[in-house]
Motif scaffolding. Structure first.
Motif, PDB file in Angstrom:
ATOM      1  N   TYR A 197      44.460 -13.155  12.026  1.00  0.00           N
ATOM      2  CA  TYR A 197      43.293 -14.328  11.134  1.00  0.00           C
ATOM      3  C   TYR A 197      41.961 -13.045  10.157  1.00  0.00           C
ATOM      4  O   TYR A 197      41.732 -11.398  10.689  1.00  0.00           O
ATOM      5  CB  TYR A 197      41.867 -13.492  12.550  1.00  0.00           C
ATOM      6  CG  TYR A 197      41.263 -15.032  12.227  1.00  0.00           C
ATOM      7  CD1 TYR A 197      41.018 -15.898  12.493  1.00  0.00           C
ATOM      8  CD2 TYR A 197      39.959 -14.067  12.424  1.00  0.00           C
ATOM      9  CE1 TYR A 197      39.465 -16.411  11.668  1.00  0.00           C
ATOM     10  CE2 TYR A 197      38.740 -14.500  11.681  1.00  0.00           C
ATOM     11  CZ  TYR A 197      38.559 -16.072  12.299  1.00  0.00           C
ATOM     12  OH  TYR A 197      37.342 -16.453  11.895  1.00  0.00           O
ATOM     13  N   SER A 206      42.754  -9.358  12.467  1.00  0.00           N
ATOM     14  CA  SER A 206      42.712  -8.935  13.484  1.00  0.00           C
ATOM     15  C   SER A 206      44.016  -9.848  14.171  1.00  0.00           C
ATOM     16  O   SER A 206      44.691 -11.099  13.563  1.00  0.00           O
ATOM     17  CB  SER A 206      41.882  -9.350  13.970  1.00  0.00           C
ATOM     18  OG  SER A 206      40.650  -9.041  14.541  1.00  0.00           O
ATOM     19  N   GLN A 208      46.140 -12.587  16.458  1.00  0.00           N
ATOM     20  CA  GLN A 208      45.457 -13.781  16.065  1.00  0.00           C
ATOM     21  C   GLN A 208      46.776 -14.275  17.517  1.00  0.00           C
ATOM     22  O   GLN A 208      47.777 -14.310  17.465  1.00  0.00           O
ATOM     23  CB  GLN A 208      45.193 -15.065  15.049  1.00  0.00           C
ATOM     24  CG  GLN A 208      44.588 -16.168  15.803  1.00  0.00           C
ATOM     25  CD  GLN A 208      44.330 -17.217  14.647  1.00  0.00           C
ATOM     26  OE1 GLN A 208      43.255 -18.122  14.762  1.00  0.00           O
ATOM     27  NE2 GLN A 208      45.088 -16.863  13.519  1.00  0.00           N
ATOM     28  N   LEU A 221      41.754 -13.051  19.280  1.00  0.00           N
ATOM     29  CA  LEU A 221      42.096 -12.092  18.386  1.00  0.00           C
ATOM     30  C   LEU A 221      41.924 -11.503  19.181  1.00  0.00           C
ATOM     31  O   LEU A 221      41.333 -10.911  20.610  1.00  0.00           O
ATOM     32  CB  LEU A 221      41.019 -12.266  17.760  1.00  0.00           C
ATOM     33  CG  LEU A 221      40.664 -13.216  16.528  1.00  0.00           C
ATOM     34  CD1 LEU A 221      39.119 -13.370  15.183  1.00  0.00           C
ATOM     35  CD2 LEU A 221      41.574 -14.144  16.026  1.00  0.00           C
ATOM     36  N   ASN A 264      37.358 -13.517  20.882  1.00  0.00           N
ATOM     37  CA  ASN A 264      37.426 -12.229  19.974  1.00  0.00           C
ATOM     38  C   ASN A 264      37.316 -10.604  21.086  1.00  0.00           C
ATOM     39  O   ASN A 264      36.114 -10.240  21.296  1.00  0.00           O
ATOM     40  CB  ASN A 264      36.123 -12.173  19.319  1.00  0.00           C
ATOM     41  CG  ASN A 264      36.322 -11.138  18.090  1.00  0.00           C
ATOM     42  OD1 ASN A 264      37.264 -10.154  17.923  1.00  0.00           O
ATOM     43  ND2 ASN A 264      35.702 -11.089  17.214  1.00  0.00           N
TER      44      ASN A 264
END
Length: 303
Positions: A197, A206, A208, A221, A264
């Motif tokens: 991502y 990041s 994912q 994430l 996240n």
């Protein structure tokens, strides 16, 4: 309640405005309007008598002034006119926001990739039960939050703030998070990798994944640079139900509480740090992005 908390509580402001404008509207309908009508009737009777006298004396009269006189006397004072005009609008907004749907704006990146900064979302206020406005006390049971729901709630450390996270654990669940992988009630949650991502604001990538919670599937994430352990958790109520080590943590969710995490995962201050969310703090279930001024493609429903 502090002045800052009152100003930040839009529902309370709406409630006060609804009461004030409603009282003024009712006083006008049942009292002031009758006073104005009686005053107008008396003035018109006097006007008619005067006009009749003029006609007897052969003086030409102008009857149009009668209508102007009546209109001037019956005219609402400005403060009553505005209150009466605003009352139904304010009352409708208050009812909609209190019992049906309430709008929120996403202020942080803790729910990326599901929700991003600037998303304007709608929250269903009745799906988890009907609650009294302001007091947030449940009076009618409907449904309970389920794992995977995206939920808005009052921040346990400061109920004047609204937070949004995903429900990971419901009452009675045993949640284990080791090396950035979840286990719920002894069953490992499965993960399917997706393309990395891109955070367009910071130009960073990041990892994912699709996370398959029991009964729900969504994206998360992970930041490979972030440690697996929870740094400096608060001594929150019932923290003895959680244990922490270098690989992560384990928590047993108490009755009437929920365990929340951001999608996240390595950029979210959530139940890992400040504890469980009581049922009394629940605001509603987020379900729709109705606007994002920076990206109209964001508009639509989400899981």
């Amino acid at each position: 309640m502090s002045l800052q908390a009152i100003l930040g509580n839009f529902a309370l402001i709406l409630f006060i405005l609804t009461i004030v404008t409603g009282v003024i509207w009712a006083l006008d309908v049942f009292h002031f309007a009758k006073q104005r009508r009686a005053k107008a009737d008396a003035a018109l009777a006097e006007f008619d008598a005067r006009q009749a006298k003029f006609q007897q004396e052969g003086v030409k009269t102008d009857n149009s002034s009668r209508a102007r006189l009546e209109s001037e006397i019956l005219k609402q004072p400005t403060w009553i006119e505005y209150s009466g005009s605003f009352f139904p609008v304010i009352a409708l907004v208050f009812v909609l926001r209190s019992f049906l749907y309430e709008p929120f704006k996403i202020p942080s990146s803790s729910m990326v990739p599901t929700l991003v900064i600037g998303d304007l979302i709608l929250v269903n206020k009745y799906t988890y039960g009907i609650r009294l406005p302001i007091l947030n006390k449940k009076i009618i049971e409907i449904n309970n939050p389920q794992r995977g729901d995206v939920m808005v709630f009052k921040y346990p450390k400061d109920p004047s703030l609204d937070y949004i996270k995903r429900v990971i654990g419901v009452p009675g669940d045993k949640i284990v998070y080791r090396n950035k992988r979840l286990t719920v009630n002894g069953k490992e949650v499965s993960y399917a990798p997706l393309p990395d991502y891109l955070d367009e604001e910071h130009l960073t990538y990041s990892k994912q994944y699709v996370e398959k919670l029991p009964g729900a599937t969504h994206r998360i994430l992970n930041d490979e640079r972030a440690p697996a352990y929870v740094q400096n958790p608060d001594p929150f109520p019932m923290h003895e139900l959680c244990s922490y080590n270098l690989e992560g943590f384990a928590c047993s969710v108490p009755a009437g509480h929920y365990f929340m995490m951001g999608d996240n995962r390595d950029n979210s201050l959530d139940s890992r740090y400040w504890g469980f969310v009581p049922d009394g703090n629940i605001v509603g279930k987020a379900f729709f992005v109705w606007m994002n001024l920076g990206d109209f493609r964001r508009i639509g429903s989400f899981k």
